[in-house]
Design a protein around this motif. Structure first.
Motif, PDB file in Angstrom:
ATOM      1  N   GLN A  52       9.234  17.171   3.136  1.00 39.29           N
ATOM      2  CA  GLN A  52       9.495  15.761   2.843  1.00 39.29           C
ATOM      3  C   GLN A  52      10.203  15.085   4.003  1.00 39.29           C
ATOM      4  O   GLN A  52      10.960  15.718   4.726  1.00 39.29           O
ATOM      5  CB  GLN A  52      10.337  15.607   1.569  1.00 39.29           C
ATOM      6  CG  GLN A  52      11.769  16.057   1.720  1.00 39.29           C
ATOM      7  CD  GLN A  52      12.027  17.376   1.039  1.00 39.29           C
ATOM      8  OE1 GLN A  52      11.141  18.199   0.951  1.00 39.29           O
ATOM      9  NE2 GLN A  52      13.230  17.558   0.553  1.00 39.29           N
ATOM     10  N   PRO A  53       9.932  13.805   4.230  1.00 31.69           N
ATOM     11  CA  PRO A  53      10.550  13.108   5.367  1.00 31.69           C
ATOM     12  C   PRO A  53      12.051  12.999   5.203  1.00 31.69           C
ATOM     13  O   PRO A  53      12.578  12.952   4.094  1.00 31.69           O
ATOM     14  CB  PRO A  53       9.876  11.731   5.335  1.00 31.69           C
ATOM     15  CG  PRO A  53       9.406  11.562   3.926  1.00 31.69           C
ATOM     16  CD  PRO A  53       9.055  12.928   3.438  1.00 31.69           C
ATOM     17  N   SER A  54      12.739  12.969   6.342  1.00 28.67           N
ATOM     18  CA  SER A  54      14.201  12.850   6.303  1.00 28.67           C
ATOM     19  C   SER A  54      14.639  11.425   6.016  1.00 28.67           C
ATOM     20  O   SER A  54      15.766  11.192   5.610  1.00 28.67           O
ATOM     21  CB  SER A  54      14.801  13.327   7.634  1.00 28.67           C
ATOM     22  OG  SER A  54      14.279  12.560   8.700  1.00 28.67           O
ATOM     23  N   THR A  55      13.748  10.448   6.268  1.00 25.40           N
ATOM     24  CA  THR A  55      14.064   9.056   5.966  1.00 25.40           C
ATOM     25  C   THR A  55      12.891   8.452   5.220  1.00 25.40           C
ATOM     26  O   THR A  55      11.797   8.994   5.207  1.00 25.40           O
ATOM     27  CB  THR A  55      14.318   8.250   7.253  1.00 25.40           C
ATOM     28  OG1 THR A  55      13.137   8.299   8.069  1.00 25.40           O
ATOM     29  CG2 THR A  55      15.491   8.807   8.039  1.00 25.40           C
ATOM     30  N   GLY A  56      13.132   7.302   4.609  1.00 23.41           N
ATOM     31  CA  GLY A  56      12.066   6.608   3.900  1.00 23.41           C
ATOM     32  C   GLY A  56      11.911   7.098   2.470  1.00 23.41           C
ATOM     33  O   GLY A  56      12.502   8.087   2.039  1.00 23.41           O
ATOM     34  N   SER A  57      11.088   6.387   1.730  1.00 25.43           N
ATOM     35  CA  SER A  57      10.873   6.688   0.315  1.00 25.43           C
ATOM     36  C   SER A  57       9.633   7.561   0.157  1.00 25.43           C
ATOM     37  O   SER A  57       8.616   7.334   0.824  1.00 25.43           O
ATOM     38  CB  SER A  57      10.697   5.368  -0.449  1.00 25.43           C
ATOM     39  OG  SER A  57      10.299   5.606  -1.770  1.00 25.43           O
ATOM     40  N   TYR A  58       9.714   8.560  -0.730  1.00 24.01           N
ATOM     41  CA  TYR A  58       8.538   9.406  -0.948  1.00 24.01           C
ATOM     42  C   TYR A  58       8.445   9.842  -2.411  1.00 24.01           C
ATOM     43  O   TYR A  58       9.439   9.930  -3.133  1.00 24.01           O
ATOM     44  CB  TYR A  58       8.564  10.626  -0.024  1.00 24.01           C
ATOM     45  CG  TYR A  58       9.671  11.626  -0.307  1.00 24.01           C
ATOM     46  CD1 TYR A  58      10.941  11.458   0.240  1.00 24.01           C
ATOM     47  CD2 TYR A  58       9.448  12.745  -1.106  1.00 24.01           C
ATOM     48  CE1 TYR A  58      11.957  12.358  -0.010  1.00 24.01           C
ATOM     49  CE2 TYR A  58      10.458  13.663  -1.360  1.00 24.01           C
ATOM     50  CZ  TYR A  58      11.705  13.467  -0.813  1.00 24.01           C
ATOM     51  OH  TYR A  58      12.712  14.366  -1.065  1.00 24.01           O
TER      52      TYR A  58
ATOM     53  N   ALA B 112       7.173   6.230   7.273  1.00 27.08           N
ATOM     54  CA  ALA B 112       8.487   6.203   6.622  1.00 27.08           C
ATOM     55  C   ALA B 112       9.105   4.814   6.651  1.00 27.08           C
ATOM     56  O   ALA B 112       9.939   4.488   5.810  1.00 27.08           O
ATOM     57  CB  ALA B 112       9.418   7.220   7.285  1.00 27.08           C
ATOM     58  N   ARG B 113       8.686   3.978   7.609  1.00 22.93           N
ATOM     59  CA  ARG B 113       9.249   2.625   7.719  1.00 22.93           C
ATOM     60  C   ARG B 113       8.645   1.655   6.713  1.00 22.93           C
ATOM     61  O   ARG B 113       9.224   0.604   6.443  1.00 22.93           O
ATOM     62  CB  ARG B 113       9.049   2.092   9.145  1.00 22.93           C
ATOM     63  CG  ARG B 113       9.771   2.927  10.193  1.00 22.93           C
ATOM     64  CD  ARG B 113       9.559   2.412  11.604  1.00 22.93           C
ATOM     65  NE  ARG B 113      10.142   3.373  12.541  1.00 22.93           N
ATOM     66  CZ  ARG B 113       9.446   4.129  13.377  1.00 22.93           C
ATOM     67  NH1 ARG B 113       8.127   4.005  13.450  1.00 22.93           N
ATOM     68  NH2 ARG B 113      10.056   4.997  14.158  1.00 22.93           N
TER      69      ARG B 113
ATOM     70  N   THR C  58       0.838  -1.192   0.000  1.00 21.14           N
ATOM     71  CA  THR C  58       0.000   0.000   0.000  1.00 21.14           C
ATOM     72  C   THR C  58       0.874   1.243   0.000  1.00 21.14           C
ATOM     73  O   THR C  58       1.917   1.294   0.641  1.00 21.14           O
ATOM     74  CB  THR C  58      -0.904   0.003   1.249  1.00 21.14           C
ATOM     75  OG1 THR C  58      -1.627  -1.222   1.296  1.00 21.14           O
ATOM     76  CG2 THR C  58      -1.879   1.158   1.218  1.00 21.14           C
ATOM     77  N   VAL C  59       0.431   2.256  -0.757  1.00 19.65           N
ATOM     78  CA  VAL C  59       1.101   3.555  -0.795  1.00 19.65           C
ATOM     79  C   VAL C  59       0.211   4.546  -0.060  1.00 19.65           C
ATOM     80  O   VAL C  59      -1.018   4.448  -0.115  1.00 19.65           O
ATOM     81  CB  VAL C  59       1.354   4.008  -2.242  1.00 19.65           C
ATOM     82  CG1 VAL C  59       1.999   5.382  -2.274  1.00 19.65           C
ATOM     83  CG2 VAL C  59       2.237   2.991  -2.964  1.00 19.65           C
ATOM     84  N   PHE C  60       0.827   5.518   0.641  1.00 17.52           N
ATOM     85  CA  PHE C  60       0.057   6.421   1.481  1.00 17.52           C
ATOM     86  C   PHE C  60       0.180   7.852   0.974  1.00 17.52           C
ATOM     87  O   PHE C  60       1.276   8.327   0.686  1.00 17.52           O
ATOM     88  CB  PHE C  60       0.534   6.329   2.932  1.00 17.52           C
ATOM     89  CG  PHE C  60       0.441   4.936   3.486  1.00 17.52           C
ATOM     90  CD1 PHE C  60      -0.742   4.474   4.022  1.00 17.52           C
ATOM     91  CD2 PHE C  60       1.527   4.080   3.426  1.00 17.52           C
ATOM     92  CE1 PHE C  60      -0.830   3.173   4.511  1.00 17.52           C
ATOM     93  CE2 PHE C  60       1.448   2.791   3.915  1.00 17.52           C
ATOM     94  CZ  PHE C  60       0.260   2.330   4.451  1.00 17.52           C
ATOM     95  N   LEU C  61      -0.960   8.540   0.862  1.00 18.72           N
ATOM     96  CA  LEU C  61      -1.009   9.928   0.424  1.00 18.72           C
ATOM     97  C   LEU C  61      -1.086  10.817   1.650  1.00 18.72           C
ATOM     98  O   LEU C  61      -2.010  10.704   2.465  1.00 18.72           O
ATOM     99  CB  LEU C  61      -2.231  10.176  -0.475  1.00 18.72           C
ATOM    100  CG  LEU C  61      -2.497  11.640  -0.864  1.00 18.72           C
ATOM    101  CD1 LEU C  61      -1.369  12.187  -1.737  1.00 18.72           C
ATOM    102  CD2 LEU C  61      -3.833  11.774  -1.573  1.00 18.72           C
TER     103      LEU C  61
END
Length: 841
Positions: free
Chosen positions: A33-39, A18-19, A2-5
């Motif tokens: 934008q988050p400092s970690t994780g994919s976005y 982010a995990r 699942t991808v989250f908006l």
């Protein structure tokens, strides 16, 4: 998956997302934008952004940018297809051309409802591409609907307003339920096989475990490694062992029946056998990093690795040297060999700076995400012809590596050098105290917070001694102090001499001065109640330091004397140090070393008494810890003095005996490769200087520590002076720890000495005597601090209190002066304290 908006989220939810990501961020919020994780970043029709903004987002680290169909023509061909997704309404799929379809890596389909037939047809149209579906429904879909989407080749996009960290409800779905919806276990117990890999070790597999919905939920929310034991239920990794995990990411495999946890492992390792992995020890770069991290703490003084960590210029030179050799290598075997050498020094540089493989990989990933590219030209300094090599540099380098080359010092002449060159001769190596304090802070804080438990763990880690207690209290057992008769007699003689000299320093009576009739002022000494004495050791035996610190503490009358020294691997302390602890009346012996011992004495633990002042030399970890605790008001502790490498400065004229001078220089050079050795030659001819250097070379080769001496002497200097006055002036500017006078009428020169830790006068006063048994103290200021600090002495263990006693007549005489000054400063209560007494009489 699942991808989250991201349409709304608090900090905890964002960290959890982010995990398991990726997260889609609306373009107006791209700066969040988050400092970690994919976005991903989505630019919808209403966004006022340009193609340059798209490039900028990708350069900043966005995995993909989702753009409307109207923008696609301007971006396709400029932006890699793998970095673009197409934003489409359900009714506009037919408007997509083949060019657009081939220029993107997938589509985000906005649809009022989840129409599986429509979505299946879109998946067939965007074959080999990803299809993401965002429904405008006000409630989240069921878990079965999510699985059905996966079945037709699509991924659900779920707004974060539909997500909760709490239990699922009609309006919101628990984050773990949404993440695990596509996952189906083929096991009877419903658990998911889980591969645990190490983010810090290049993705290396640590082991195989099992997860449940409950354990995954807790891992996502807390960021800690939590799994499901088939025997014992929920298993929070490290809860009892301390070998905890930080979860970086959780991923689902291609068949949606297994998980991968990417973690940073702390403590002894993943395996219950206290090894890094369930499949044995580390290898390759991961093993190299682990070894270097250990060596940065425990490498012995004088070892090659310790030199690399302590001497940044040496490390820099080795990196450049190995990079050049790699460029010159031609065969596959030679290239692999040179790359291995270069990686060793590069990883040493990283570990010294606190940079991990994870940090390097993150930087690589960040660079890989950039779509703008540099020209790729080399900098001018590397593309132009290199400057000629200084022959002196070649000699110094060969002297360090070639055992047959002469061991000699570099010579300068005060008569011809510039003021800048003279200033450089006075400099010591840079002490990076801020860097070291940042390294010792976790150790100091651990002992401060956890006390004995941390102290025992750190002693096992750094001193390799597993103890049940670190404290030994008197009376000390006779077995622990068994010595050969000559050693005991030598210690007894040294004790007597040192005690005699330090007893003479003690103030026997108060200083009393009548400043005016009826006004008597006095000053009297009192011992510092509780002192901590750090004696370096471990495999070394240093009873001399124990004597030099313990005797003045004993003479000063300190009530508590805590003597700290690292234990040997079997947990014992050398009998020589134990015997000295007995002689000086130590009230406790702490079997611990390094920053952990300093912290234990500064703050106290359940068993270690807190002290008021800490004394003693040590390596840079000990020095940094002492500097740190003295600046912490919670510790309320002071230290004796800053410390640096050992130093000696010898002034020699025509009356000197070359063998004596050489021996004195080498006695300090053997301490370590960073020892500072200086010879000031007063009007010595080239032949006389050559004779001294010949003695240095001959005597050095007979020493067991010749490899250390070779390196320290290569960095040592001979300074030519034209007069004894010029020599002493240079020495006073240098402010050496030890100053040795091999000159004519040496006693007459002592009054001219302004800055030195200790002075050794004449040809028969070797520095060794002061180190061991003449009576003076060998704990002395280094690094030029002899300008401001004295060496350790009896007064170092005392403080002075002043008092005053004023009679009525004295107050009548002095009081008006005090009142006038208090009025001048506007302190009426001060003036009143005088006037009320005068008016009463």
């Amino acid at each position: 998956m699942t991808v989250f908006l991201l349409d709304q989220a608090d900090k905890r939810l964002l960290q959890a997302l982010a995990r398991i990501g990726p997260i889609i961020i609306p373009s107006p919020r791209c700066l969040d934008q988050p400092s970690t994780g994919s976005y991903y970043i989505i630019a919808d029709h209403e966004s006022t952004v340009s193609p340059q903004d798209v490039v900028s987002w990708l350069d900043m680290g966005a995995e993909k940018v989702i753009v409307p169909l109207a923008w696609a023509k301007d971006l396709i061909g400029t932006i890699p297809a793998s970095r673009l997704l197409l934003l489409l309404d359900a009714g506009n799929v037919s408007a997509v051309s083949d060019t657009v379809r081939n220029g993107v890596s997938g589509v985000l389909l906005k649809s009022p409802v989840i129409d599986l037939d429509l979505i299946a047809s879109v998946s067939r149209f965007f074959i080999d591409s990803s299809v993401h579906v965002l429904s405008s429904a006000t409630t989240p879909p069921s878990r079965s609907t999510i699985r059905e989407l996966v079945g037709v080749g699509a991924t659900l996009v779920l707004p974060t307003s539909h997500i909760t960290l709490s239990a699922s409800s009609v309006t919101q779905m628990n984050i773990a339920d949404a993440f695990l919806a596509p996952v189906q276990s083929d096991r009877p117990d419903g658990l998911f096989p889980t591969v645990v890999s190490s983010s810090a070790q290049g993705g290396r597999v640590l082991g195989l475990v099992y997860s449940s919905a409950e354990s995954v939920r807790e891992s996502i929310i807390t960021g800690r490694g939590v799994y499901q034991s088939r025997k014992h239920g929920l298993w929070r990794k490290g809860e009892t062992s301390g070998a905890t995990q930080d979860v970086i990411s959780i991923r689902i495999d291609c068949d949606s029946d297994a998980l991968q946890f990417n973690v940073i492992q702390h403590g002894s390792g993943f395996c219950h056998l206290n090894q890094p992995t369930c499949f044995g020890e580390l290898s390759g770069l991961a093993a190299l990093e682990s070894t270097l991290q250990s060596r940065s703490v425990s490498a012995p003084e004088g070892s090659y690795t310790r030199r690399l960590f302590d001497d940044q210029e040496l490390l820099r030179s080795k990196i450049m040297e190995e990079a050049d050799e790699l460029c010159r290598a031609e065969t596959q075997e030679d290239i692999a060999f040179e790359v291995a050498d270069l990686l060793y020094f590069v990883m040493t540089r990283c570990v010294a700076a606190g940079v991990s493989i994870v940090d390097i990989e993150r930087s690589l990933e960040k660079k890989a995400k950039k779509v703008t590219r540099r020209s790729g030209n080399a900098k001018q300094q590397w593309s132009s012809k290199p400057p000629p090599v200084n022959p002196a540099t070649i000699v110094a380098a060969s002297q360090q590596t070639d055992p047959n080359s002469p061991i000699h010092m570099t010579t300068s002449d005060l008569a011809i050098i510039t003021s800048d060159q003279r200033s450089r001769l006075l400099r010591r190596p840079v002490l990076r105290s801020d860097e070291m304090i940042s390294k010792v802070k976790p150790i100091v804080d651990d002992v401060r917070i956890r006390g004995d438990a941390a102290l025992l763990e750190l002693t096992a880690k750094f001193d390799k001694a597993k103890l049940t207690s670190t404290i030994v209290l008197p009376p000390f057992s006779p077995e622990s102090m068994q010595l050969e008769t000559p050693v005991r007699e030598a210690i007894d003689i040294a004790y007597a001499n040192i005690r005699k000299f330090h007893q003479a320093q003690a103030e026997k009576s108060a200083l009393v001065v009548e400043t005016m009739p009826g006004v008597v002022c006095s000053r009297f000494a009192r011992p510092i109640a509780r002192v901590g004495l750090y004696v370096p050791g471990g495999t070394a035996i240093l009873p001399s330091t124990a004597l030099m610190l313990g005797i003045p503490a004993q003479v000063a009358g300190c009530k508590e004397i805590v003597l700290a020294t690292p234990p040997r691997p079997d947990g014992s302390i050398s009998p020589e140090v134990m015997y000295v602890a007995h002689l000086v009346g130590a009230s406790a012996l702490l079997k611990a070393g390094g920053a952990q011992a300093v912290s234990a004495m500064a703050y106290g633990t359940q068993t270690v008494p807190k002290v008021d002042k800490i004394f003693g030399p040590g390596n840079q970890w000990v020095t940094a810890a002492k500097m740190m605790v003295q600046n912490d008001t919670d510790a309320l502790v002071s230290i004796d003095m800053p410390a640096g490498p050992s130093e000696v400065l010898v002034i020699a004229d025509h009356t000197c005996r070359p063998a004596f001078v050489a021996a004195d220089l080498l006695s300090q050079a053997e301490h370590g490769i960073d020892s500072q050795v200086v010879l000031i030659a007063v009007n010595l001819s080239p032949t006389e200087l050559s004779t001294i250097e010949g003695e240095v070379d001959k005597q050095a080769r007979a020493l067991s520590r010749v490899d250390i001496v070779r390196q320290s002497v290569a960095k040592s200097i001979i300074v030519k002076a034209s007069s004894i006055e010029e020599a002493i002036a240079f020495s006073n500017d240098y402010a050496p720890e030890h100053l040795i006078l091999h000159v004519e009428n040496a006693p007459d020169k002592v009054p001219s000495i302004d800055n030195a830790g200790s002075v050794f006068v004449g040809p028969y006063s070797p520095e060794s005597c002061g180190d061991y048994a003449s009576g003076t103290n060998h704990t002395l200021p280094t690094n030029g601090y002899a300008r401001q600090f004295s060496g350790v002495n009896t007064l170092s263990f005392q403080k002075h209190i002043t008092s005053q006693e004023i009679t009525l007549d004295g107050l009548k005489e002095l009081g008006p002066t005090v009142a006038t000054l208090a009025d001048c400063e506007g302190l009426q209560a001060h003036a009143n304290a005088v006037r009320i007494r005068l008016h009463a009489n």
